[in-house]
Design a protein around this motif. Sequence first.
Motif, short mmCIF file in Angstrom:
data_model
loop_
_atom_site.label_atom_id
_atom_site.label_comp_id
_atom_site.label_asym_id
_atom_site.label_seq_id
_atom_site.Cartn_x
_atom_site.Cartn_y
_atom_site.Cartn_z
N SER A 242 -1.60 51.85 1.53
CA SER A 242 -3.00 52.00 1.44
C SER A 242 -3.51 52.78 0.28
O SER A 242 -4.38 52.27 -0.39
N SER A 243 -2.52 53.64 -0.24
CA SER A 243 -3.08 54.43 -1.19
C SER A 243 -2.99 53.54 -2.52
O SER A 243 -3.70 53.67 -3.41
N ASN A 246 -5.67 50.70 -2.72
CA ASN A 246 -6.74 51.30 -3.28
C ASN A 246 -6.70 51.15 -5.06
O ASN A 246 -7.58 50.76 -5.38
N GLN A 247 -5.66 51.63 -5.55
CA GLN A 247 -5.51 51.51 -6.96
C GLN A 247 -5.55 50.04 -7.48
O GLN A 247 -5.94 49.76 -8.48
N GLN A 377 -14.23 57.22 2.50
CA GLN A 377 -13.31 56.08 2.57
C GLN A 377 -12.01 56.52 2.12
O GLN A 377 -11.10 56.01 2.67
N LEU A 378 -11.82 57.21 0.84
CA LEU A 378 -10.55 57.28 0.44
C LEU A 378 -9.69 58.50 1.25
O LEU A 378 -8.60 58.19 1.56
N SER A 381 -8.88 56.67 4.39
CA SER A 381 -7.51 55.79 4.08
C SER A 381 -6.26 56.85 4.23
O SER A 381 -5.26 56.19 4.80
N ALA A 397 -8.37 51.09 2.71
CA ALA A 397 -8.42 51.36 1.34
C ALA A 397 -9.12 49.96 0.58
O ALA A 397 -9.63 50.32 -0.61
N LEU A 398 -8.98 48.82 1.23
CA LEU A 398 -9.41 47.67 0.46
C LEU A 398 -10.85 47.28 0.44
O LEU A 398 -11.46 46.48 -0.02
N ARG A 400 -13.98 49.07 0.35
CA ARG A 400 -14.61 49.23 -0.71
C ARG A 400 -14.74 48.56 -1.91
O ARG A 400 -15.59 47.79 -2.37
N GLN A 401 -13.46 48.23 -2.36
CA GLN A 401 -13.17 47.63 -3.78
C GLN A 401 -13.08 45.97 -3.64
O GLN A 401 -13.87 45.42 -4.09
#
Length: 457
Positions: A242-243, A246-247, A377-378, A381, A397-398, A400-401
Amino acid sequence: MNDNPLGYEKIPKLLKSFAIPSITASLVGSLYNIVDQIFIGQGVGYLGNAATNVSYPFSTICLAISLLIGIGSASRFSLYLGNREPESAARAAGNGISLMVICGLAYLVIGECLLSQLLKLFGATKDVLPYAQQYAGVTLVGMPFLIVTNGMSNLIRADGSPRYSMTCMLAGAIANTILDPIFIFVFHWGMFGAALATILGQILSFILAVRYLWHFKTVHFEKSCFKPNVTECLKTCSMGISSSANQVAITFVQIVLHNSLTHYGAQTVYGSDIPLAACGIVMKTNAIILSIVVGISQGTQPIVGFNYGARQYSRVREAYLLAVRWNLIVSAAGFFMLQCFPQYIISLFGAGDKLYMEFAVLFMRIFLFMVLVNGVQLLSSSFFTAIGKAMRGAFLALTRQVFFLIPLILVLPLRFGIMGVLFAGPIADFSAFVLSVVLISREFKKQKLISQKESAA
């Protein structure tokens, strides 16, 4: 459970002791790129700033790898300690460290072999590409060191030494900050000098992080702990997905954002290079706020993971809600600075013509308008990852992006041009915030029901 402070110490005290060093370490990681951009902007100009911007996806990919392994192994480490399984905790940590080394070296080789092609994919224009090649070609050498250092810092915090983790990162950042102006303004090495200062700082942090292997407090490592195991690797990656996702999503956003800005910017008076350079400043400024949120999140993870494993759900909820309150205070301060003093922030990164300043101010005020809530959100997650629900964390994590921001960046400009790109940011931030609140509320209700059933039994 009673012999570990994570299980009985007051949550505010625990979060303060874990989060402040984590925030410092996370801030330091962001400052590597920001310090480079400030000195490059002053010494090279806005094309140099644009070059660091199109090179930045290399750093986000690097961070994605380190979070995948570092957060994954640290989460497993904390859960095993909470379940009183120190041998399993040692295997999870040792396997994670080996995986960091392997992935770091592989990333270096792939990045150097495909350097020019990747920079063009990241949005480099003809004028920006030579600067970006010079900068990224050197900074890639430091990526294996950075992956191990960032990954190890999560394990060091989970072992109960957040201050040492902070020291590792801080030492490298100080070295980078000292060397940057020397290499750029004294030796006149330009982009190469900024990149060299960066990797020398990263190597120093790496040495300090690796030194901690002989000083773990909660586990003892055997050589067998560091032998790569496919099953262990898959478990670690599932916990850190998950982390990391996000990146990875941030990297895709950067690519889409850079190319959209150059494409639609070319249709305006700003041209293609000004939006690209301004984007770098805005995103790096936002990275400062997000790095604080990441630090709070990383500081919360050992507390949440241990207490969830120990089935102390009230402490799990208390830790999360306190982290959210801290985030809102930081975000409110950031919102005030971004909206009221954007010119002063932008001027730190070097001067530009009137059009450059005009667009940069516009970009900062609009794109970061919902900064007040975009950290929730971060945090949410990361929370799901810490309690072992990695897939739900990855999904969140996904949101928003990938599910909101990228489609908006692609669709809104078709109607509103470059202004559509700017408004995509706050719309995506608010949408992800609402979804996070819904999922977290459901999880808390489930935990309360479990607690009530256990009390009644």
